[in-house]
Design an enzyme around this catalytic site. Structure first.
Site, mmCIF file in Angstrom:
data_model
loop_
_atom_site.group_PDB
_atom_site.id
_atom_site.type_symbol
_atom_site.label_atom_id
_atom_site.label_comp_id
_atom_site.label_asym_id
_atom_site.label_seq_id
_atom_site.Cartn_x
_atom_site.Cartn_y
_atom_site.Cartn_z
ATOM 1 N N TYR A 1 0.743 -1.384 -0.345
ATOM 2 C CA TYR A 1 0.188 0.112 0.893
ATOM 3 C C TYR A 1 1.074 0.911 0.108
ATOM 4 O O TYR A 1 1.914 1.455 0.912
ATOM 5 C CB TYR A 1 -0.628 0.173 1.282
ATOM 6 C CG TYR A 1 -1.715 1.156 1.990
ATOM 7 C CD1 TYR A 1 -2.958 1.442 0.243
ATOM 8 C CD2 TYR A 1 -1.874 2.311 2.434
ATOM 9 C CE1 TYR A 1 -3.811 2.385 0.589
ATOM 10 C CE2 TYR A 1 -2.311 3.092 2.824
ATOM 11 C CZ TYR A 1 -3.645 3.506 1.722
ATOM 12 O OH TYR A 1 -4.192 4.606 1.894
ATOM 13 N N ASP B 1 8.935 2.694 0.286
ATOM 14 C CA ASP B 1 8.150 3.649 0.865
ATOM 15 C C ASP B 1 7.953 3.251 2.426
ATOM 16 O O ASP B 1 7.937 1.900 2.684
ATOM 17 C CB ASP B 1 6.525 2.812 0.259
ATOM 18 C CG ASP B 1 5.657 3.314 1.387
ATOM 19 O OD1 ASP B 1 5.667 4.549 1.941
ATOM 20 O OD2 ASP B 1 4.356 3.829 0.643
ATOM 21 N N LYS C 1 3.817 8.506 9.095
ATOM 22 C CA LYS C 1 3.320 8.076 10.142
ATOM 23 C C LYS C 1 4.625 8.523 11.729
ATOM 24 O O LYS C 1 4.814 9.252 11.881
ATOM 25 C CB LYS C 1 2.954 6.351 10.381
ATOM 26 C CG LYS C 1 2.410 5.973 9.368
ATOM 27 C CD LYS C 1 1.654 5.099 9.547
ATOM 28 C CE LYS C 1 0.645 4.663 8.490
ATOM 29 N NZ LYS C 1 0.781 4.214 7.271
HETATM 30 C C1 LIG Z 1 0.067 4.627 5.893
HETATM 31 C C2 LIG Z 1 0.869 4.469 4.670
HETATM 32 C C3 LIG Z 1 0.729 5.143 3.429
HETATM 33 C C4 LIG Z 1 -0.606 5.823 3.115
HETATM 34 O O1 LIG Z 1 0.114 7.389 4.354
HETATM 35 P P1 LIG Z 1 -1.059 8.401 4.669
HETATM 36 O O2 LIG Z 1 -0.678 9.389 5.976
HETATM 37 O O3 LIG Z 1 -2.532 7.706 5.421
HETATM 38 O O4 LIG Z 1 -1.769 8.823 3.490
HETATM 39 C C5 LIG Z 1 1.630 5.247 2.286
HETATM 40 N N1 LIG Z 1 2.790 3.813 2.272
HETATM 41 C C6 LIG Z 1 2.472 2.709 3.445
HETATM 42 C C7 LIG Z 1 2.938 2.135 3.578
HETATM 43 C C8 LIG Z 1 1.619 3.503 4.495
HETATM 44 O O5 LIG Z 1 1.623 2.546 5.448
#
Ligand SMILES: *Cc1c(COP(=O)(O)O)cnc(C)c1O
Length: 418
Positions: free
Chosen positions: A144, A239, A267
């Site tokens: 994701y 990511d 995060k």
């Molecule tokens: C949570 C997440 C996102 C998206 O971040 P948001 O702040 O929810 O837009 C992107 N990449 C990874 C790996 C994530 O866990």
């Protein structure tokens, strides 16, 4: 457990907010319950509006590595609020956070602050395209990267649980620029490079997948991606919205000793406030406006309140490297308890998932084998034991520095009673 007030509030919310929530996984649909409405949280505990106290392993889906409302962060935020909430002009705080990030993450020489992980990955990909002059990207099934159009293809968590393979509203044209490979499947990546290598701008990966449940990379897989991207003139994007400042202070790049070209953070870097970042080699980051031709902007980017929460969080983590040893050790204690129950466990540091399958879980296909009915029953049992885990099989359990030995022991005993 009495959850009457939460259920009543949810009915009310459903009238005004689509599905009653502002992000789909919060709705508890996968576990066929109403979500809990939260009143407050402190340390390792979260309190719902019915007065239930729960040991929290969601930790806001990752940011709260220091636990909830850590004093140093809350005090810093309170103080900065007095000076104004947003200026839309540069502050020294932004440089301070940028410097902390550059010093922490080996692959980052320059960094741009944004407001969500979605924005960070979307923008990193735009930078990669601008830098290489190519159009396509490779992503991995079950990874994701936020909800931007081109990335909602085989995108894990919320979408796995809801059994929506793709989102409506995304024109096929967008998705056609996104090629999907198998996580841990080198051959699938080779095939894509053979077929379309000249137009592949970047490979984007969660270096430890944590949105199809936790799935660590196989030995050598990340090295393989480093080599194949370099050979083909494509960029490698880690990511690290979850893994950044989580696997260790320097993130997955440091943990696995691999240097990607671009890194996205989110995060933890915002310490519970809406803040994310992307960065990498200065030569690449210089494509961004106003230095270069790739446009990316944000009214609230580098917001002083969010930046202050980020600075306070990173400062605390940097000053206390022993936190990582402790949360990883606690992760292993929980992992062992699940294993003794015959579940398949994947763990990377303080991230773990217990799958209701006899495993192994190494990719999207094997993650999907987990028994979701059994997961739903487990979720409800844990709630009754006073333990709050993510309401989906395809999310990680997050351990924070605030989880005490007693919290962990209580959780281990609850797992034994499953
Ligand atoms: C949570 C997440 C996102 C998206 O971040 P948001 O702040 O929810 O837009 C992107 N990449 C990874 C790996 C994530 O866990």
């Amino acid at each position: 457990m009495n959850t009457e007030k939460s259920s009543a509030c949810f009915r009310e919310a459903e009238q005004y907010i689509p599905g009653g929530v502002n992000s789909p996984v919060r709705a508890f649909r996968a576990v066929e319950r109403d979500p809990l409405f939260i009143e407050r949280a402190s340390g390792s505990k979260i309190y719902d509006i019915d007065g239930n106290e729960l040991i929290d392993y969601v930790c806001s889906w990752g940011p709260c590595i220091l636990g909830h409302a850590p004093e140093a962060v809350v005090n810093a935020v309170k103080a900065v609020c007095e000076r104004g909430l947003s200026f839309g002009a540069p502050t020294e705080l932004e440089t301070q956070l940028a410097r902390l990030i550059v010093e922490a993450v080996p692959a980052i020489e320059q960094v741009r602050l944004v407001s969500s992980g979605t924005e960070a990955v979307m923008s990193a990909i735009r930078a990669a395209r601008g830098y290489t002059g190519r159009n396509k990207i490779i992503k991995f099934a079950g990874n994701y990267h936020g909800h931007s159009d081109g990335l909602l293809v085989k995108a894990g968590s919320g979408l796995m649980t809801e059994s929506v393979p793709d989102s409506a509203g995304v024109p096929e044209g967008y998705a056609s620029y996104t090629l999907t490979a198998e996580y841990n499947g080198g051959e699938s990546v080779e095939r894509l490079f053979e077929a379309e290598g000249e137009d592949i701008a970047a490979v984007v990966i969660e270096p430890v997948a944590a949105n199809m449940g936790v799935v660590p990379p196989k030995e050598g897989f990340l090295e393989f991606l480093r080599d194949i991207t370099r050979k083909n003139g494509a960029l490698l994007i880690f990511d690290e919205v979850i893994t950044g400042f989580r696997l260790c202070y320097g993130g997955a790049g440091e943990y696995f000793k691999i240097r990607p070209d671009l890194v996205t953070l989110g995060k933890i870097v915002g310490g519970g406030m809406p803040l994310a970042a992307y960065g990498g080699a200065a030569e690449i980051m210089q494509v961004l406006a106003p230095a270069g031709p790739v446009y990316q902007a944000g009214t609230l980017s580098g917001n002083p309140v969010a930046v202050t929460a980020g600075i306070a969080t990173l400062t605390e983590l940097k000053a206390h490297p022993e936190i990582y040893e402790r949360i990883d050790g606690n992760g292993e204690k929980l992992a062992e308890a699940f294993r003794q129950k015959g579940l398949w466990v994947n763990r990377a540091g303080s991230l773990l998932s217990a799958f209701f399958t006899d495993g192994p879980v190494t990719d999207y296909t094997s993650a999907l084998r987990s028994d979701k009915k059994k997961f739903a029953a487990y979720f409800s049992r844990m709630l009754e034991e006073g333990i709050y885990v993510a309401p989906s099989q395809f999310e990680a359990m997050f351990i924070s520095a605030a989880h005490s030995d007693e919290d962990i022991q209580r959780t281990v005993e609850a797992i034994r009673r499953l």
